[in-house]
Design an enzyme around this catalytic site. Structure first.
Site, mmCIF file in Angstrom:
data_model
loop_
_atom_site.group_PDB
_atom_site.id
_atom_site.type_symbol
_atom_site.label_atom_id
_atom_site.label_comp_id
_atom_site.label_asym_id
_atom_site.label_seq_id
_atom_site.Cartn_x
_atom_site.Cartn_y
_atom_site.Cartn_z
ATOM 1 N N THR A 98 28.108 35.002 45.660
ATOM 2 C CA THR A 98 28.581 34.991 47.044
ATOM 3 C C THR A 98 28.220 36.260 47.788
ATOM 4 O O THR A 98 28.099 37.343 47.191
ATOM 5 C CB THR A 98 30.119 34.830 47.070
ATOM 6 O OG1 THR A 98 30.591 34.983 48.409
ATOM 7 C CG2 THR A 98 30.798 35.880 46.214
ATOM 8 N N TYR B 217 38.264 37.634 45.376
ATOM 9 C CA TYR B 217 37.247 36.589 45.239
ATOM 10 C C TYR B 217 35.870 37.214 45.030
ATOM 11 O O TYR B 217 35.158 36.886 44.084
ATOM 12 C CB TYR B 217 37.242 35.697 46.478
ATOM 13 C CG TYR B 217 36.026 34.795 46.555
ATOM 14 C CD1 TYR B 217 35.843 33.772 45.635
ATOM 15 C CD2 TYR B 217 35.063 34.978 47.549
ATOM 16 C CE1 TYR B 217 34.720 32.954 45.694
ATOM 17 C CE2 TYR B 217 33.949 34.164 47.615
ATOM 18 C CZ TYR B 217 33.780 33.161 46.683
ATOM 19 O OH TYR B 217 32.664 32.355 46.730
#
Length: 330
Positions: free
Chosen positions: A117, A141
């Site tokens: 990501t 995250y």
């Protein structure tokens, strides 16, 4: 040879399964169906319901199906939720990925493609981020994904496992053939939310932050169509199989659109009003996050086909309408 797709009943994973099948690959899916859907898995793929951290299960699948590559999508993806529940994200994204990588090594898998990501980067700005930008995740995250990238680097030195870590920017849209799309209830992806509000499935769209240093004050993101994204994964698979070596690469288009521009696109494409409500900024959100995807274009010979905001929104709306009719018929 077969490809094992983890999280293949989810949004991006289900598109990956179709991409592989369209290219005559044998596909096995492992998914615990905690957020995915059995019906989303293409019927030609073999679905095994289970945990990616179940080493015995993974090793059996590799042996029975002759798996030579794993494409790993399974994980938790909601950035604000990771701030509230960090231990859950480190368990699901980092610990389970470590166990899966261990199973890959022990069963002799040679190629591993990881769903990473852009949240690994320190921050965003008007300039596109390349892979040499500072990595200092602002949320659990992002950190949970960066830790897996490091595990893969270390493992690839000690074992004959090559990897590609593809850092996604904002994935959106749906399969142009209407076979799958973003189906998760309560999903937080902006274009999914806007699509639901456009079709009356939500009362409004929340605009989180209107005072960012951007042209219209709302956050700017690099939206990449999911079909282009899974196409990049297939090219990474080919590269690894050919002995191309490890790769970390961004997946985005190199330009962004604001929240207000996405809403305007939905109004234009649908001809409907989209109710909005302004709200405070959320923890972990950045003003602008845009990719420099030059490495993917060069190393993978990646040439995106769906780089058009209205087109992305149109496929998302078409899938949302199809999903509504599917649920009504159930």
């Amino acid at each position: 040879m077969a490809v094992l797709v983890t999280g293949g009943a989810g949004y991006i994973g289900s598109h990956m399964v179709w991409e592989l099948l369209d290219r005559d690959e044998e596909v096995v899916v492992v998914d615990n169906l905690s957020s995915g859907f059995e019906w989303a898995v293409a019927p030609e793929a073999r679905l095994c319901r289970g945990d990616v951290a179940d080493k015995g299960l993974i090793c059996r699948i590799v042996e029975e199906h002759g798996v030579d590559a794993i494409i790993h999508f399974a994980g938790s993806v909601v950035v604000p939720e990771s701030v509230a529940r960090p231990l859950s994200y480190y368990e699901n994204n980092t610990c389970r990925s470590r166990a899966l990588i261990e199973a890959a090594v022990e069963s002799g898998v040679k190629s591993f493609i990881f769903s990473s990501t852009a949240a690994v980067y320190a921050g965003g700005g008007a300039a596109p981020l390349d892979e040499e930008a500072v990595v200092a995740p602002q949320t659990p995250y992002g950190m949970s994904k960066l830790m897996v990238e490091q595990i893969l680097r270390d493992v690839s030195v000690a074992h004959p496992l090559s990897f590609a870590a593809l850092r996604y920017f904002n994935v959106a849209g749906a399969d142009p053939k209407g076979r799958t799309g973003q189906s998760t209830a309560g999903a937080t992806h902006l274009i999914k939310v806007v699509s639901e509000a456009t079709l009356g499935k939500r009362s409004h769209v929340d605009i989180y932050g209107t005072d960012y240093d951007t042209p219209d004050g709302t956050g700017v993101r690099d939206f990449i169509h999911v079909s282009d994204l899974v196409g990049a994964h297939y090219l990474a698979l080919q590269r690894l199989r050919a002995g191309g070596g490890n790769l970390v690469a961004n997946c985005g288009y190199g330009h962004g659109y604001s929240v207000r521009e996405v809403i305007a696109s939905a109004r234009k494409v649908s001809g409907r009003e989209v109710p909005v409500r302004e709200a405070p900024r959320r923890p972990g959100d950045l003003a602008s996050v845009i990719a420099d995807a030059g490495r993917a274009r060069k190393e993978l010979k990646w040439a995106p086909s769906f780089d058009d905001l209205d087109g992305i929104v149109e496929t998302s709306l078409a899938w949302e309408d199809r999903l509504t009719r599917k649920n009504s018929a159930a």
